[in-house]
Design a protein around this motif. Sequence first.
Motif, PDB file in Angstrom:
ATOM      1  N   THR A  13      76.081 -12.460  -1.854  1.00  0.00           N
ATOM      2  CA  THR A  13      77.082 -11.412  -1.635  1.00  0.00           C
ATOM      3  C   THR A  13      76.667 -10.708   0.111  1.00  0.00           C
ATOM      4  OG1 THR A  13      77.476 -11.041  -3.861  1.00  0.00           O
ATOM      5  CG2 THR A  13      78.326  -9.278  -2.129  1.00  0.00           C
ATOM      6  N   GLN A  14      75.595 -10.560   0.217  1.00  0.00           N
ATOM      7  CA  GLN A  14      74.951 -10.042   1.217  1.00  0.00           C
ATOM      8  C   GLN A  14      75.327 -10.934   2.570  1.00  0.00           C
ATOM      9  OE1 GLN A  14      70.796  -9.108   0.730  1.00  0.00           O
ATOM     10  NE2 GLN A  14      71.441  -7.067  -0.354  1.00  0.00           N
ATOM     11  N   ILE A  15      74.993 -12.293   2.481  1.00  0.00           N
ATOM     12  CA  ILE A  15      75.252 -13.132   3.308  1.00  0.00           C
ATOM     13  C   ILE A  15      76.775 -13.254   3.709  1.00  0.00           C
ATOM     14  CG2 ILE A  15      74.993 -15.605   3.881  1.00  0.00           C
ATOM     15  CD1 ILE A  15      72.374 -15.625   2.351  1.00  0.00           C
ATOM     16  N   LEU A  16      77.514 -13.279   2.515  1.00  0.00           N
ATOM     17  CA  LEU A  16      79.031 -13.288   2.784  1.00  0.00           C
ATOM     18  C   LEU A  16      79.440 -12.024   3.302  1.00  0.00           C
ATOM     19  CD1 LEU A  16      81.231 -14.930   2.077  1.00  0.00           C
ATOM     20  CD2 LEU A  16      81.624 -13.796  -0.151  1.00  0.00           C
ATOM     21  N   ASP A  17      78.772 -10.879   3.024  1.00  0.00           N
ATOM     22  CA  ASP A  17      79.511  -9.742   3.870  1.00  0.00           C
ATOM     23  C   ASP A  17      78.862  -9.788   5.328  1.00  0.00           C
ATOM     24  OD1 ASP A  17      80.707  -8.641   1.545  1.00  0.00           O
ATOM     25  OD2 ASP A  17      78.756  -7.403   0.918  1.00  0.00           O
ATOM     26  N   ALA A  18      78.072 -10.079   5.537  1.00  0.00           N
ATOM     27  CA  ALA A  18      77.328 -10.244   6.988  1.00  0.00           C
ATOM     28  C   ALA A  18      78.257 -11.217   7.711  1.00  0.00           C
ATOM     29  CB  ALA A  18      75.922 -10.980   7.083  1.00  0.00           C
ATOM     30  N   ASN A  19      78.570 -12.226   7.005  1.00  0.00           N
ATOM     31  CA  ASN A  19      79.411 -13.160   7.632  1.00  0.00           C
ATOM     32  C   ASN A  19      81.040 -12.690   7.987  1.00  0.00           C
ATOM     33  OD1 ASN A  19      77.895 -15.279   7.810  1.00  0.00           O
ATOM     34  ND2 ASN A  19      78.403 -16.368   5.895  1.00  0.00           N
ATOM     35  N   LEU A  20      81.358 -11.892   7.056  1.00  0.00           N
ATOM     36  CA  LEU A  20      82.540 -11.099   7.170  1.00  0.00           C
ATOM     37  C   LEU A  20      82.447 -10.175   8.308  1.00  0.00           C
ATOM     38  CD1 LEU A  20      83.952 -10.570   3.586  1.00  0.00           C
ATOM     39  CD2 LEU A  20      84.823 -12.258   5.103  1.00  0.00           C
ATOM     40  N   VAL A  21      81.462  -9.482   8.206  1.00  0.00           N
ATOM     41  CA  VAL A  21      81.352  -8.237   9.432  1.00  0.00           C
ATOM     42  C   VAL A  21      81.006  -9.174  10.685  1.00  0.00           C
ATOM     43  CG1 VAL A  21      79.553  -6.680  10.315  1.00  0.00           C
ATOM     44  CG2 VAL A  21      80.043  -6.752   7.912  1.00  0.00           C
TER      45      VAL A  21
ATOM     46  N   ALA B 211      83.876  -9.015  13.739  1.00  0.00           N
ATOM     47  CA  ALA B 211      83.270  -8.530  14.859  1.00  0.00           C
ATOM     48  C   ALA B 211      83.697  -9.723  15.986  1.00  0.00           C
ATOM     49  CB  ALA B 211      81.772  -8.277  14.990  1.00  0.00           C
ATOM     50  N   LEU B 212      83.570 -10.921  15.636  1.00  0.00           N
ATOM     51  CA  LEU B 212      84.104 -11.971  16.616  1.00  0.00           C
ATOM     52  C   LEU B 212      85.823 -12.012  16.798  1.00  0.00           C
ATOM     53  CD1 LEU B 212      81.948 -15.009  15.175  1.00  0.00           C
ATOM     54  CD2 LEU B 212      81.655 -13.746  17.308  1.00  0.00           C
ATOM     55  N   VAL B 213      86.454 -11.634  15.778  1.00  0.00           N
ATOM     56  CA  VAL B 213      87.768 -11.443  15.971  1.00  0.00           C
ATOM     57  C   VAL B 213      88.057 -10.404  16.988  1.00  0.00           C
ATOM     58  CG1 VAL B 213      89.996 -10.666  14.733  1.00  0.00           C
ATOM     59  CG2 VAL B 213      88.308 -12.678  13.692  1.00  0.00           C
ATOM     60  N   THR B 214      87.504  -9.173  16.678  1.00  0.00           N
ATOM     61  CA  THR B 214      87.766  -8.011  17.453  1.00  0.00           C
ATOM     62  C   THR B 214      87.305  -8.308  18.991  1.00  0.00           C
ATOM     63  OG1 THR B 214      87.264  -6.422  15.607  1.00  0.00           O
ATOM     64  CG2 THR B 214      87.227  -5.640  17.810  1.00  0.00           C
ATOM     65  N   ARG B 215      85.983  -9.118  19.122  1.00  0.00           N
ATOM     66  CA  ARG B 215      85.735  -9.277  20.341  1.00  0.00           C
ATOM     67  C   ARG B 215      86.685 -10.549  20.944  1.00  0.00           C
ATOM     68  NH1 ARG B 215      83.180  -7.931  24.713  1.00  0.00           N
ATOM     69  NH2 ARG B 215      81.621  -9.834  25.418  1.00  0.00           N
ATOM     70  N   VAL B 216      87.102 -11.337  20.157  1.00  0.00           N
ATOM     71  CA  VAL B 216      88.115 -12.349  20.926  1.00  0.00           C
ATOM     72  C   VAL B 216      89.380 -11.809  21.331  1.00  0.00           C
ATOM     73  CG1 VAL B 216      89.614 -14.282  20.338  1.00  0.00           C
ATOM     74  CG2 VAL B 216      87.046 -14.389  19.723  1.00  0.00           C
ATOM     75  N   GLN B 217      89.694 -10.842  20.355  1.00  0.00           N
ATOM     76  CA  GLN B 217      91.035  -9.938  20.763  1.00  0.00           C
ATOM     77  C   GLN B 217      90.771  -9.120  22.042  1.00  0.00           C
ATOM     78  OE1 GLN B 217      91.773  -7.567  17.383  1.00  0.00           O
ATOM     79  NE2 GLN B 217      93.381  -9.282  16.431  1.00  0.00           N
ATOM     80  N   LEU B 218      89.609  -8.798  22.309  1.00  0.00           N
ATOM     81  CA  LEU B 218      89.326  -7.697  23.465  1.00  0.00           C
ATOM     82  C   LEU B 218      89.215  -8.758  24.554  1.00  0.00           C
ATOM     83  CD1 LEU B 218      88.416  -4.735  24.418  1.00  0.00           C
ATOM     84  CD2 LEU B 218      86.028  -5.633  24.076  1.00  0.00           C
ATOM     85  N   LEU B 219      88.522  -9.746  24.509  1.00  0.00           N
ATOM     86  CA  LEU B 219      88.624 -10.736  25.749  1.00  0.00           C
ATOM     87  C   LEU B 219      89.878 -11.277  26.021  1.00  0.00           C
ATOM     88  CD1 LEU B 219      85.080 -12.374  24.658  1.00  0.00           C
ATOM     89  CD2 LEU B 219      85.610 -10.862  26.630  1.00  0.00           C
ATOM     90  N   GLU B 220      90.685 -11.544  24.937  1.00  0.00           N
ATOM     91  CA  GLU B 220      91.994 -12.076  25.267  1.00  0.00           C
ATOM     92  C   GLU B 220      92.725 -10.828  25.975  1.00  0.00           C
ATOM     93  OE1 GLU B 220      93.502 -13.138  21.420  1.00  0.00           O
ATOM     94  OE2 GLU B 220      92.784 -15.255  21.810  1.00  0.00           O
ATOM     95  N   GLU B 221      92.844  -9.669  25.790  1.00  0.00           N
ATOM     96  CA  GLU B 221      93.504  -8.501  26.339  1.00  0.00           C
ATOM     97  C   GLU B 221      92.924  -8.461  27.830  1.00  0.00           C
ATOM     98  OE1 GLU B 221      92.807  -5.212  24.035  1.00  0.00           O
ATOM     99  OE2 GLU B 221      94.075  -5.944  22.367  1.00  0.00           O
TER     100      GLU B 221
END
Length: 184
Positions: free
Chosen positions: A9-17, A21-31
């Motif tokens: 669960t912790q690994i899964l939570d870490a992967n989700l986080v 973070a990657l999705v947010t970072r990708v969105q920021l970079l696309e903007e």
Amino acid sequence: MAEEQTQDTQILDANLVTDDALVTRVQLLEEQLAAAQDQSLRIAADLQNVRRRAEQDVEKAHKFSLEKFAHDLLPIIDSLERGLELSNPDDENIRPMREGIELTLKMFQDTMKRYQLEAIDLQGGEPFNAEHHQAMAMQESNDLEPNSILKVFQKGYQLNGRLLRPAMVVVSKAPAHVAPSIDE
């Protein structure tokens, strides 16, 4: 087993986080990329506009570089034309001088045409045009429509289609009607 599940669960939570973070970072970079592309397009358009304006300025400089010089020559043309108007073409004593003035004026006019300096051609009765004519006086006329040119005091000139000097003219106006008197 509970311990393994907690770790998963912790690994899964870490992967989700990490995925969030990657999705947010990708969105920021696309903007940022979209903003940079927009800025790049604007700069390219501005550069093209500057280049076009510079070309237009150079073209105008070539066309109108003679404007001041041509303006200074107009009184000479006026004097030659006035000399011809005031001299008697039938007087044998001044005929050679008159022919010399006519030839000089002809050469002057031919040279002016080569450099696109053209007289504003006026015929009597033309409508007054404020863009090319300057009204010096108004005179009543029964023969012409109101706001027609009666007389030209001084020719106007254009350089490459741009007004260099307006023609100075007398403009017609409607005659004043005499009111009938009532004498009873």
